[in-house]
Scaffold this motif. Structure first.
Motif, mmCIF file in Angstrom:
data_model
loop_
_atom_site.group_PDB
_atom_site.id
_atom_site.type_symbol
_atom_site.label_atom_id
_atom_site.label_comp_id
_atom_site.label_asym_id
_atom_site.label_seq_id
_atom_site.Cartn_x
_atom_site.Cartn_y
_atom_site.Cartn_z
ATOM 1 N N ARG A 114 63.905 14.016 43.235
ATOM 2 C CA ARG A 114 62.605 13.456 43.602
ATOM 3 C C ARG A 114 61.496 14.417 43.186
ATOM 4 N N PHE A 115 60.503 13.869 42.522
ATOM 5 C CA PHE A 115 59.385 14.672 42.028
ATOM 6 C C PHE A 115 58.157 14.401 42.891
ATOM 7 N N ALA A 116 57.669 15.435 43.586
ATOM 8 C CA ALA A 116 56.453 15.341 44.421
ATOM 9 C C ALA A 116 56.391 14.022 45.188
ATOM 10 N N PRO A 117 57.352 13.761 46.094
ATOM 11 C CA PRO A 117 57.430 12.453 46.759
ATOM 12 C C PRO A 117 56.232 12.128 47.649
ATOM 13 N N ALA A 118 55.472 13.125 48.077
ATOM 14 C CA ALA A 118 54.288 12.866 48.921
ATOM 15 C C ALA A 118 53.020 12.708 48.094
ATOM 16 N N GLY A 119 53.135 12.653 46.770
ATOM 17 C CA GLY A 119 51.975 12.385 45.931
ATOM 18 C C GLY A 119 51.177 13.630 45.600
ATOM 19 N N GLN A 120 49.953 13.399 45.127
ATOM 20 C CA GLN A 120 49.085 14.516 44.743
ATOM 21 C C GLN A 120 47.697 14.348 45.334
ATOM 22 N N SER A 121 46.993 15.465 45.397
ATOM 23 C CA SER A 121 45.627 15.477 45.927
ATOM 24 C C SER A 121 44.795 16.447 45.101
ATOM 25 N N THR A 122 43.509 16.539 45.430
ATOM 26 C CA THR A 122 42.638 17.489 44.749
ATOM 27 C C THR A 122 41.522 17.915 45.690
ATOM 28 N N GLN A 123 40.727 18.867 45.243
ATOM 29 C CA GLN A 123 39.610 19.379 46.047
ATOM 30 C C GLN A 123 38.387 19.560 45.166
ATOM 31 N N MET A 124 37.217 19.230 45.735
ATOM 32 C CA MET A 124 35.946 19.479 45.062
ATOM 33 C C MET A 124 35.063 20.329 45.951
ATOM 34 N N ILE A 125 34.381 21.280 45.355
ATOM 35 C CA ILE A 125 33.437 22.125 46.085
ATOM 36 C C ILE A 125 32.079 21.430 46.114
ATOM 37 N N VAL A 126 31.489 21.354 47.295
ATOM 38 C CA VAL A 126 30.207 20.676 47.475
ATOM 39 C C VAL A 126 29.117 21.717 47.722
ATOM 40 N N GLY A 127 28.116 21.725 46.882
ATOM 41 C CA GLY A 127 26.976 22.597 47.112
ATOM 42 C C GLY A 127 26.908 23.811 46.212
ATOM 43 N N ALA A 128 27.956 24.086 45.430
ATOM 44 C CA ALA A 128 27.913 25.236 44.529
ATOM 45 C C ALA A 128 27.127 24.919 43.265
ATOM 46 N N SER A 129 27.071 23.656 42.900
ATOM 47 C CA SER A 129 26.341 23.212 41.710
ATOM 48 C C SER A 129 25.445 22.042 42.089
ATOM 49 N N GLY A 130 24.670 21.543 41.124
ATOM 50 C CA GLY A 130 23.605 20.612 41.445
ATOM 51 C C GLY A 130 23.962 19.140 41.422
ATOM 52 N N GLU A 131 25.239 18.783 41.373
ATOM 53 C CA GLU A 131 25.600 17.370 41.337
ATOM 54 C C GLU A 131 25.203 16.657 42.623
ATOM 55 N N SER A 132 24.804 15.398 42.489
ATOM 56 C CA SER A 132 24.433 14.586 43.645
ATOM 57 C C SER A 132 25.675 13.993 44.294
ATOM 58 N N ASP A 133 25.503 13.485 45.515
ATOM 59 C CA ASP A 133 26.606 12.800 46.186
ATOM 60 C C ASP A 133 27.052 11.576 45.397
#
Length: 432
Positions: A212-231
């Motif tokens: 079984r390969f990564a049976p619980a799936g995958q996730s990611t993370q984004m940093i909020v506030g370090a750069s100027g992108e809007s919500d």
């Protein structure tokens, strides 16, 4: 340096990574091992900075070859450095588990030497846990962008969940703040993990004992506030990641200023915790309430910090309200502020046998403090429809002043004089 000094350094270095949550996987022991990973989740604890921690969360090393401007472990930053061996990580995990401190492991790492070598060391640590110690607990492993595909696949065979951190929401910010990383290097392992999970699921359907390969799936993370992108940009990227890569979760981390740089907010700047909270609320609306990112925000816009995204959407679309709870479709009930998924299902089930009134809705768990401005149970009997400003005033009148002006708590802040609530409401309505 002994193992406890390493532990102190490398657990502290891992605290800014929030991309871990309950397991979402059933890993069944064969009767000869220890540990368990139940799909309902695992035990939780709290770190010193208040974040919820469910696992032994550590880095294999904070000796990094990269120079990401936002990262406390970047190569140019003068901090204590340490590196675990794979055997030390396995021994620590087992000893902590046997003392009932943890139920699983979250393993990440800085890039030591190169991404492939780092991934191989992490894989060896997990191999010792799984094969030698027969550990069946939950393991979340962080995939290193740029690693060889074969090395990533080997890591996924031992981990329950994998994640690849995007960190910054745009390629422009990535080039500016993390020159050693590229968008393609991050996206490629995401696609590989997605395809590996699909292939593994097909294999298990045919052969019960297929790996079984990564049976619980995958996730990611984004940093909020370090750069100027809007919500708006962040939420659109989130929606795209769910659609293209079948992610289980996208985590948002309010940027905590730890290093001085002309490219980053000042170290005196407080983390945008309320903005992070609004993004999590919007993420929930995307996943469970049928909203699209384009419905919640206009281009270049940020979320209203005083009202949650669902209330904000409803106020901008008063033409859809009031909703008659005895006749409205399930999808429309989900869009009523104060009505959750469970409440909407209860309404649909109960109205088959009787007409619902406000007292019945309250017993079903509907939050009438918010919902009462957007619903009706029968004829309105000529009642005057409330204006947007009137609803905003009424909603805010039910919110304490301390919530309106929420900020990070500190034992050492000097008390500030409180302004009146009326001034806050006027500011929200644009009357100043």
């Amino acid at each position: 340096m002994d193992v406890f000094e390493k532990l102190k350094i490398l657990t502290d270095a891992a605290k800014y990574d929030v991309a871990c949550t309950s397991s979402g996987v059933d890993r069944v022991s064969d009767g000869n091992g220890i540990g368990s990973a139940a799909s309902c989740g695992i035990c939780h604890t709290f770190s010193a900075d208040g974040r919820c921690v469910s696992l032994l969360k550590i880095l294999m090393t904070n000796v990094c070859a990269y120079d990401c401007a936002y990262c406390v472990n970047r190569v140019s930053n003068d901090v204590p450095r340490a590196t675990f061996t794979p055997r030390e990580i396995a021994d620590l995990t087992i000893n902590f588990y046997r003392r009932n401190y943890i139920e699983g492991l979250f393993l990440s790492s800085a890039v030591i030497s190169n991404p492939t070598r780092t991934t191989e060391l992490m894989t060896e640590a997990l191999r010792i846990l799984r094969d030698e110690y027969r550990f069946y607990g939950y393991i979340h492993a962080k995939a290193i962008p740029g690693a060889d595909p074969e090395a990533l696949y080997a890591l996924g065979l031992y981990a329950d969940r994998m994640s690849v951190n995007i960190e910054l929401p745009s390629e422009k910010s990535l080039n500016l703040l993390a020159p050693n990383k590229t968008r393609n290097a991050i996206i490629a392992p995401m696609a590989q993990i997605r395809d590996g999970i699909k292939e593994s699921s097909r294999a298990v359907a045919k052969y019960r004992h297929a790996p079984r390969f990564a049976p619980a799936g995958q996730s990611t993370q984004m940093i909020v506030g370090a750069s100027g992108e809007s919500d708006y940009q962040i939420l659109n990227l989130t929606e795209s990641l769910y659609g293209k890569y079948n992610l289980k979760r996208v985590f948002f981390s309010a940027y905590v200023p730890t290093v001085s740089s002309s490219l980053l907010p000042s170290v005196e700047t407080k983390p945008p915790l309320l903005r992070e909270h609004r993004l999590y609320q919007a993420d929930w609306l995307l996943r469970y309430y049928g909203f699209a990112a384009s419905e919640l925000l206009d281009e270049g816009e940020n979320f209203n910090l005083y009202l949650d995204p669902k209330c904000n959407w409803a106020l901008a679309h008063l033409e859809f309200f009031p909703v008659n709870v005895n006749r409205a479709p399930y999808e429309m009930l989900l869009r009523v502020p104060g009505v959750g998924v469970t409440g909407a299902k209860r309404i649909v089930a109960a109205r088959r046998t009787r007409s619902l009134d406000m007292s019945a809705l309250k017993r079903m768990g509907v939050v009438l403090k918010r919902a009462k401005y957007f619903i009706e149970c029968g004829e309105r009997n000529g009642e005057i429809k409330m204006t947007e400003n009137a609803i905003i005033r009424s909603l805010l009148s039910d919110v304490s002043y301390s919530r309106l002006t929420a900020k990070q708590i500190s034992f050492f802040d000097e008390p500030e004089p409180e302004a009146g609530k009326e001034e806050e409401i006027k500011a929200l309505l644009g009357q100043f």
